[in-house]
Design an enzyme around this catalytic site. Structure first.
Site, short mmCIF file in Angstrom:
data_model
loop_
_atom_site.label_atom_id
_atom_site.label_comp_id
_atom_site.label_asym_id
_atom_site.label_seq_id
_atom_site.Cartn_x
_atom_site.Cartn_y
_atom_site.Cartn_z
N ASP A 201 -7.46 -22.94 -49.83
CA ASP A 201 -6.41 -21.96 -48.97
C ASP A 201 -5.02 -22.61 -49.03
O ASP A 201 -4.37 -23.42 -47.83
CB ASP A 201 -6.73 -22.25 -47.15
CG ASP A 201 -5.78 -21.31 -46.77
OD1 ASP A 201 -4.91 -20.60 -46.82
OD2 ASP A 201 -6.20 -21.04 -45.60
N LYS A 227 5.82 -16.39 -46.19
CA LYS A 227 5.94 -18.14 -45.83
C LYS A 227 6.76 -18.77 -46.77
O LYS A 227 6.62 -19.94 -46.17
CB LYS A 227 4.16 -18.71 -45.79
CG LYS A 227 2.91 -18.18 -43.97
CD LYS A 227 2.72 -19.12 -44.39
CE LYS A 227 1.25 -18.16 -43.64
NZ LYS A 227 1.27 -17.48 -42.33
#
Lengths: 410, 124
Positions: A201, A227
């Site tokens: 992840d 992000k």
């Protein structure tokens, strides 16, 4: 480009949002682990697509559609190169969560038939909840690599947990709640030796640590554009080519097929097999532009600046009434607790001074439970943050501590 | 609206010195509720007798707004008929709090009332 305090502040000019004021004060954005702000060039790239190239992809043979298809294809290549992979190993999804869900709905078909899924105690809900449901569907159980007192993983324990029972190893690259950087290369190697499917992840990792999936040697790596200075609503899943070919599709419909009869269908080549329906074409192009922005500075340089800011902030935050939850290595994220003041109150009140920080459990409720706290205050840095941002936060915190100490004495 | 407008003297006072904080061993009705937004955690212990709230205590952890609201709501309902307590609305609670509450913090403010309503859901 090496980043200094001066050019960090200059970089803000590339981000239109920093023109606005909050309560008449400059915006101080310290919640980059949640999402980063967007540079003008990313906004322009999205706008330019809609103004000049907008058409659906893979179908039209007219010029616009060819342009859109070419740009969408190039976006796969750019994201692939950024992660050290090939264009056809990149699937566009909505975000990291969807990338992980894609796996949680398909990976049973290619995993070894064993009983354990191995995660860590640091996982974000997005790398936990899908596997809880997966475990229920496939009658498996989850085991957790424990976190040590210094907020790093216990690799000795991992060595014992990962073995002949492990079907899937899925681990966060960087903890969003505490900032700890996990040695995913080491964990993946343990998983590989055990013959497990290995998943990383990378929601926080891709933004703060230069990633090469071939070097990590994982089977899958998930991340989100937003992000990384890119738009929301687009993320990526890297998958090793030979595994993507074996993996069954997750969503069915247009674009993902090769042939269709009234009774059945065959699947398109990867990555199209996993990209059913019209995707976020403009956002994929925005994603690629965001990576181009990162590359003009260099992720190494961004990471170095974030480390410098982290060291500065850690020094400044060593104050009475403040407890740091911080290990020796972190990726631009600091969690802390203010004695007697709930994180939510802190986050609300610093906002009056234009300071954006996060207060809460950071989508890691089990981790907060383990730490015995309802939540933390979290600050997370990016390329445009400066020492002065931290100074302002410290002075706002002092004001709040005073308010809670002196207020309500009656 | 600026956040500090919420943190008036009486809110900070209730945060530091909550009313009706604790547990009731003889509770006839109990409910625990969470605010997933920020991790507020409130449990209401209620003694219902003759259709009225004879006693009530709360415990848990949370922000100043959620804790102050829990103190105020438990003060307000003590001795009140269940039917009346069930009718208490968001507006009633905001009147008790007597501060401006922005949309994001409304969940914190309403947690105690919501928990109370759930605890007495089947009480008459």
């Amino acid at each position: 480009m090496k980043i200094t305090n001066d050019n960090a502040k200059e970089l803000r000019n590339d981000f239109p949002i920093f023109k606005r004021k909050i309560n008449g004060k400059p915006l101080i954005y310290l919640d980059n682990a949640a999402t980063t702000q967007k540079p003008q060039r990313v906004l322009d790239a999205i706008q330019r697509f809609y103004e000049q190239h907008n058409a659906n992809i893979h179908r039209g043979v007219y010029q616009l559609s060819e342009e859109a298809t070419e740009q969408y294809g190039r976006a796969h290549a750019v994201v692939g190169k950024f992660l050290g992979a090939n264009a056809n190993e990149i699937i566009f999804t909505r975000n990291t969560t969807e990338s992980l869900n894609l796996l949680a709905y398909t990976v049973h078909a290619i995993m070894p038939k064993r009983k354990h899924i191995v995660l860590t105690e640091l996982e974000h809900h997005s790398n936990l909840v899908p596997w809880q449901q997966f475990a229920k569907r496939h009658n498996m159980s989850i085991v957790f690599i424990p976190m040590k007192k210094d907020f790093t993983l216990d690799y000795d324990a991992a060595e014992k947990l990962i073995g002949g029972d492990t079907a899937i190893l899925s681990v966060g690259h960087v903890s969003n709640a505490l900032g700890s950087i996990n040695d995913v290369k080491k964990l993946v190697s343990m998983g590989k030796n055990a013959g497990a499917i290995t998943i990383v992840d990378g929601a926080q990792g891709a933004a703060h640590v230069p990633v090469n999936v071939k070097d990590i040697n994982c089977d899958f790596y998930a991340c989100s554009a937003h992000k990384l200075f890119g738009p929301t609503g687009i993320g990526a899943l890297y998958g090793r080519k030979e595994l993507l070919e074996k993996l069954p599709p997750f969503l069915f419909g247009g674009d993902m097929i090769k042939t269709v009869s009234y009774q059945d269908a065959t699947w398109n080549d990867v990555p199209m097999k996993f990209e059913a329906g019209t995707g976020a074409i403009a956002d994929a192009i925005g994603f690629a532009e965001a990576i181009a922005f990162i590359q003009t500075i260099g992720l190494e340089n961004i990471a170095a600046w974030e480390r410098e800011l982290t060291q500065y902030a850690l020094k400044k935050l060593r104050l009475p009434g403040i407890t740091l939850l911080h290990g020796h290595d972190s990726a631009g994220i600091i969690s802390f607790i203010c004695e007697e003041i709930h994180a939510h109150d802190v986050a609300s009140l610093v906002s009056d001074d234009g300071v954006c920080i996060r207060g809460g459990h950071h989508c890691a409720m089990p981790l907060m439970g383990k730490l015995g706290i309802p939540g933390t205050c979290r600050i997370s840095f990016s390329v445009y943050n400066s020492f002065e941002d931290i100074d302002q936060l410290i002075s706002s915190l002092a004001k709040i501590q005073h308010m809670f100490k002196e207020g309500g004495k009656t | 609206m600026e956040a500090h407008e919420m943190y008036r003297e009486h809110i900070l006072d209730l945060y530091k010195h909550p009313h009706n904080f604790g547990t009731l061993k003889a509770a006839t009705n109990t409910h625990r509720e969470f605010n997933p937004l920020c991790g507020d955690d409130v449990t209401m212990d209620v003694i219902v007798e003759d259709g009225k709230i004879r006693d009530i205590k709360f415990h848990g952890k949370g922000c100043a707004i959620s804790m102050a609201a829990a103190s105020l709501v438990t003060d307000a309902v003590k001795g009140k008929p269940i039917a009346e307590v069930k009718r208490m609305s968001k507006e009633d609670l905001l009147n008790l709090l007597h501060i401006p509450v922005g949309p994001v913090r409304l969940k914190c403010a309403l947690l105690a009332l919501d928990t109370l309503h759930k605890s007495i859901g089947d009480a008459k």
